[in-house]
Write a protein that holds these residues in place. Structure first.
Motif, PDB file in Angstrom:
ATOM      1  N   PRO A 298     -13.583  13.781  11.295  1.00 31.14           N
ATOM      2  CA  PRO A 298     -14.644  14.751  11.614  1.00 31.14           C
ATOM      3  C   PRO A 298     -14.506  16.065  10.857  1.00 31.14           C
ATOM      4  O   PRO A 298     -15.517  16.684  10.484  1.00 31.14           O
ATOM      5  N   GLU A 299     -13.299  16.518  10.616  1.00 30.91           N
ATOM      6  CA  GLU A 299     -13.081  17.780   9.908  1.00 30.91           C
ATOM      7  C   GLU A 299     -13.109  17.631   8.389  1.00 30.91           C
ATOM      8  O   GLU A 299     -12.964  18.604   7.650  1.00 30.91           O
ATOM      9  N   GLY A 300     -13.343  16.383   7.910  1.00 32.19           N
ATOM     10  CA  GLY A 300     -13.356  16.123   6.469  1.00 32.19           C
ATOM     11  C   GLY A 300     -11.957  15.827   5.939  1.00 32.19           C
ATOM     12  O   GLY A 300     -10.948  15.991   6.629  1.00 32.19           O
ATOM     13  N   TRP A 301     -11.913  15.340   4.709  1.00 31.86           N
ATOM     14  CA  TRP A 301     -10.637  15.025   4.081  1.00 31.86           C
ATOM     15  C   TRP A 301      -9.928  16.304   3.640  1.00 31.86           C
ATOM     16  O   TRP A 301     -10.561  17.236   3.136  1.00 31.86           O
ATOM     17  N   ILE A 302      -8.634  16.338   3.803  1.00 33.70           N
ATOM     18  CA  ILE A 302      -7.840  17.426   3.243  1.00 33.70           C
ATOM     19  C   ILE A 302      -7.760  17.213   1.738  1.00 33.70           C
ATOM     20  O   ILE A 302      -7.388  16.119   1.292  1.00 33.70           O
ATOM     21  N   PRO A 303      -8.134  18.190   0.924  1.00 28.93           N
ATOM     22  CA  PRO A 303      -8.099  17.990  -0.531  1.00 28.93           C
ATOM     23  C   PRO A 303      -6.696  17.616  -1.016  1.00 28.93           C
ATOM     24  O   PRO A 303      -5.686  18.082  -0.480  1.00 28.93           O
ATOM     25  N   GLY A 304      -6.663  16.761  -2.014  1.00 26.80           N
ATOM     26  CA  GLY A 304      -5.397  16.334  -2.594  1.00 26.80           C
ATOM     27  C   GLY A 304      -5.473  14.903  -3.094  1.00 26.80           C
ATOM     28  O   GLY A 304      -6.526  14.260  -3.044  1.00 26.80           O
ATOM     29  N   THR A 305      -4.348  14.401  -3.570  1.00 21.35           N
ATOM     30  CA  THR A 305      -4.285  13.047  -4.120  1.00 21.35           C
ATOM     31  C   THR A 305      -3.833  12.055  -3.050  1.00 21.35           C
ATOM     32  O   THR A 305      -2.765  12.220  -2.448  1.00 21.35           O
ATOM     33  N   TYR A 306      -4.659  11.040  -2.834  1.00 26.55           N
ATOM     34  CA  TYR A 306      -4.354   9.958  -1.901  1.00 26.55           C
ATOM     35  C   TYR A 306      -4.024   8.710  -2.732  1.00 26.55           C
ATOM     36  O   TYR A 306      -4.516   8.539  -3.854  1.00 26.55           O
ATOM     37  N   THR A 307      -3.222   7.833  -2.170  1.00 30.10           N
ATOM     38  CA  THR A 307      -2.886   6.591  -2.870  1.00 30.10           C
ATOM     39  C   THR A 307      -3.161   5.398  -1.966  1.00 30.10           C
ATOM     40  O   THR A 307      -2.937   5.448  -0.756  1.00 30.10           O
ATOM     41  N   GLY A 308      -3.669   4.342  -2.595  1.00 36.46           N
ATOM     42  CA  GLY A 308      -3.903   3.095  -1.891  1.00 36.46           C
ATOM     43  C   GLY A 308      -3.061   2.000  -2.513  1.00 36.46           C
ATOM     44  O   GLY A 308      -2.935   1.933  -3.743  1.00 36.46           O
ATOM     45  N   THR A 309      -2.470   1.166  -1.683  1.00 39.59           N
ATOM     46  CA  THR A 309      -1.636   0.070  -2.174  1.00 39.59           C
ATOM     47  C   THR A 309      -2.110  -1.245  -1.584  1.00 39.59           C
ATOM     48  O   THR A 309      -2.324  -1.352  -0.368  1.00 39.59           O
ATOM     49  N   PHE A 310      -2.277  -2.228  -2.465  1.00 38.78           N
ATOM     50  CA  PHE A 310      -2.624  -3.590  -2.041  1.00 38.78           C
ATOM     51  C   PHE A 310      -1.472  -4.500  -2.419  1.00 38.78           C
ATOM     52  O   PHE A 310      -0.949  -4.438  -3.535  1.00 38.78           O
ATOM     53  N   GLU A 311      -1.085  -5.371  -1.495  1.00 42.39           N
ATOM     54  CA  GLU A 311      -0.007  -6.317  -1.761  1.00 42.39           C
ATOM     55  C   GLU A 311      -0.335  -7.692  -1.194  1.00 42.39           C
ATOM     56  O   GLU A 311      -1.044  -7.799  -0.183  1.00 42.39           O
ATOM     57  N   ILE A 312       0.187  -8.710  -1.863  1.00 39.67           N
ATOM     58  CA  ILE A 312       0.194 -10.066  -1.319  1.00 39.67           C
ATOM     59  C   ILE A 312       1.622 -10.567  -1.381  1.00 39.67           C
ATOM     60  O   ILE A 312       2.296 -10.463  -2.417  1.00 39.67           O
ATOM     61  N   SER A 313       2.083 -11.117  -0.257  1.00 44.94           N
ATOM     62  CA  SER A 313       3.413 -11.724  -0.221  1.00 44.94           C
ATOM     63  C   SER A 313       3.281 -13.183   0.182  1.00 44.94           C
ATOM     64  O   SER A 313       2.368 -13.573   0.911  1.00 44.94           O
ATOM     65  N   ARG A 314       4.216 -13.970  -0.315  1.00 48.28           N
ATOM     66  CA  ARG A 314       4.221 -15.414  -0.050  1.00 48.28           C
ATOM     67  C   ARG A 314       5.654 -15.839   0.246  1.00 48.28           C
ATOM     68  O   ARG A 314       6.550 -15.575  -0.565  1.00 48.28           O
ATOM     69  N   ALA A 315       5.840 -16.446   1.388  1.00 53.56           N
ATOM     70  CA  ALA A 315       7.182 -16.877   1.803  1.00 53.56           C
ATOM     71  C   ALA A 315       8.167 -15.714   1.752  1.00 53.56           C
ATOM     72  O   ALA A 315       9.318 -15.875   1.329  1.00 53.56           O
ATOM     73  N   GLY A 316       7.704 -14.536   2.163  1.00 50.45           N
ATOM     74  CA  GLY A 316       8.570 -13.371   2.231  1.00 50.45           C
ATOM     75  C   GLY A 316       8.779 -12.639   0.930  1.00 50.45           C
ATOM     76  O   GLY A 316       9.500 -11.633   0.892  1.00 50.45           O
ATOM     77  N   LYS A 317       8.144 -13.103  -0.149  1.00 52.73           N
ATOM     78  CA  LYS A 317       8.321 -12.476  -1.460  1.00 52.73           C
ATOM     79  C   LYS A 317       7.008 -11.849  -1.912  1.00 52.73           C
ATOM     80  O   LYS A 317       5.951 -12.489  -1.876  1.00 52.73           O
ATOM     81  N   THR A 318       7.057 -10.585  -2.360  1.00 53.23           N
ATOM     82  CA  THR A 318       5.860  -9.912  -2.859  1.00 53.23           C
ATOM     83  C   THR A 318       5.497 -10.461  -4.231  1.00 53.23           C
ATOM     84  O   THR A 318       6.314 -10.431  -5.158  1.00 53.23           O
ATOM     85  N   ILE A 319       4.265 -10.987  -4.363  1.00 57.68           N
ATOM     86  CA  ILE A 319       3.848 -11.556  -5.643  1.00 57.68           C
ATOM     87  C   ILE A 319       2.781 -10.702  -6.325  1.00 57.68           C
ATOM     88  O   ILE A 319       2.547 -10.839  -7.531  1.00 57.68           O
ATOM     89  N   ILE A 320       2.113  -9.829  -5.578  1.00 56.03           N
ATOM     90  CA  ILE A 320       1.155  -8.876  -6.140  1.00 56.03           C
ATOM     91  C   ILE A 320       1.388  -7.536  -5.458  1.00 56.03           C
ATOM     92  O   ILE A 320       1.501  -7.468  -4.228  1.00 56.03           O
ATOM     93  N   SER A 321       1.454  -6.476  -6.235  1.00 49.22           N
ATOM     94  CA  SER A 321       1.539  -5.127  -5.688  1.00 49.22           C
ATOM     95  C   SER A 321       0.841  -4.179  -6.655  1.00 49.22           C
ATOM     96  O   SER A 321       1.210  -4.103  -7.826  1.00 49.22           O
ATOM     97  N   LYS A 322      -0.184  -3.496  -6.158  1.00 49.62           N
ATOM     98  CA  LYS A 322      -0.954  -2.581  -6.995  1.00 49.62           C
ATOM     99  C   LYS A 322      -1.230  -1.301  -6.221  1.00 49.62           C
ATOM    100  O   LYS A 322      -1.751  -1.338  -5.109  1.00 49.62           O
ATOM    101  N   THR A 323      -0.897  -0.162  -6.822  1.00 48.26           N
ATOM    102  CA  THR A 323      -1.154   1.143  -6.220  1.00 48.26           C
ATOM    103  C   THR A 323      -2.130   1.921  -7.087  1.00 48.26           C
ATOM    104  O   THR A 323      -1.960   1.990  -8.314  1.00 48.26           O
ATOM    105  N   VAL A 324      -3.173   2.467  -6.449  1.00 49.13           N
ATOM    106  CA  VAL A 324      -4.183   3.237  -7.170  1.00 49.13           C
ATOM    107  C   VAL A 324      -4.326   4.612  -6.511  1.00 49.13           C
ATOM    108  O   VAL A 324      -4.391   4.715  -5.293  1.00 49.13           O
ATOM    109  N   PRO A 325      -4.353   5.694  -7.329  1.00 46.74           N
ATOM    110  CA  PRO A 325      -4.511   7.028  -6.774  1.00 46.74           C
ATOM    111  C   PRO A 325      -5.954   7.514  -6.859  1.00 46.74           C
ATOM    112  O   PRO A 325      -6.749   7.013  -7.662  1.00 46.74           O
TER     113      PRO A 325
END
Length: 330
Positions: A298-325
């Motif tokens: 409601p108060e809006g986003w605090i200015p600054g850099t945010y990061t998003g991370t997407f991951e896929i893991s298979r059998a307990g092992k991370t096979i894809i990991s991507k972070t975007v700012p």
């Protein structure tokens, strides 16, 4: 179309100068950065029945698929241009050009009946071999029937013509009219664990290692994104945004498998988690688009850099990991 000297050296050394006592080999049919711009999404279907089997003993194919699909990550990259090249020296037998670059999800298959391969080039090689390059971009076919081409000769660009839903090159290898898988040397008579006889050149094989699952592209949106719109380059936030309605991280993946765990995480400029979403995939998906996000407070986003991370893991092992700012401004 002139290719850079570095790629030309690799392609020409891989496919030209074939002698009678040397086996037939094919080099890379595309000039592209693999792993960032291009990926092999669908392999040759080696299962003679109604199932599917790819040359890595996986299911990254579909029933009856008779070639190898070199996918471009999105329509933005397609419009920028990805060059298709002859995989070996030979003579152009036939071409087609002028078909529109449009997904069959929009036109229906009936619109391309009898022209499913779209714009393309067919090349004859010595010894009964043929290579076919399908779904080329309209207006880019650069050769004519009867032209002699060397390995590495530019033929056109990857497009979206014919019976396809995403921009890619469908590359087909034939011997005496029979489709052959270039990874195994088989014509659907192959079973997992059987010997392989690759028809790729050594240089091509180093680039075209089997990848069962991979990330095409990921980014941020301010709305719940539509996969087709994102692939067209729409509904995307760039490197910065002005107090967006929401922060939604999305990812476009190939080869997702049942049981894979996918996670989305968004962190603010102070390292605080605003989103931490995790789920288990219930089915195999050759093509998988997914997203998760959070509405603007409601108060809006605090200015600054945010990061998003997407991951896929298979059998307990991370096979894809991507972070975007993304930089949020107000």
């Amino acid at each position: 179309m002139k290719l850079p000297a570095t790629i030309m050296v690799a392609i020409l050394s891989a496919g030209s100068g074939l002698h009678a006592d040397e086996p037939f080999r094919v080099g890379l049919p595309v000039y592209c950065a693999f792993g960032t711009v291009c990926s092999v999404q669908n392999y040759f279907d080696l299962d003679p029945g109604p199932g599917r089997l790819d040359p890595g003993c996986g299911r990254l194919s579909y029933d009856g698929h008779d070639g190898t699909d070199f996918r471009v990550r999105d329509l933005v990259a397609m419009r920028e241009g990805v060059t298709v090249v002859a995989a070996a020296e030979g003579v152009v037998k036939a071409i087609r050009d002028g078909m529109a670059d449009v997904s069959i999800r929009e036109t229906g298959r009936e619109a391309v009946d009898g022209r499913e391969a779209g714009n393309g080039v067919l090349i004859e090689h010595d010894g009964g071999w043929e290579t076919q390059y399908s779904h080329l971009r309209s207006g880019t076919v650069a050769v004519e029937p009867g032209d002699r081409v060397e390995a590495g000769t530019a033929l056109g660009m990857i497009g979206l013509s014919g019976a396809t839903e995403f921009p890619h090159l469908h590359f087909t290898l034939r011997k005496d009219g029979v489709e052959i898988d270039p990874y195994t040397g088989a014509d659907r008579a192959w079973t997992c664990g059987s010997p392989k006889s690759s028809f790729w050149t050594e240089e091509a094989a180093e680039v075209l290692t089997y990848v069962p699952t991979g990330l095409l592209i990921a980014g941020f949106s301010s709305v719940a994104p539509d996969a087709d719109a994102v692939r067209r380059g729409e509904q995307r936030l760039g490197q910065s945004a002005w107090d967006p309605e929401a922060l939604v991280i999305w990812a476009d993946v190939f080869g997702a498998q049942a049981g894979d765990v996918q996670s989305f995480r968004i962190v603010d400029q102070h390292g605080r988690a605003l989103l931490d979403n995790q789920s288990v995939l219930e089915a195999d998906n050759v093509s998988w688009f997914s997203f998760a996000g959070r509405r603007r407070p409601p108060e809006g986003w605090i200015p600054g850099t945010y990061t998003g991370t997407f991951e896929i893991s298979r059998a307990g092992k991370t096979i894809i990991s991507k972070t975007v700012p993304i930089l949020i401004e107000r």
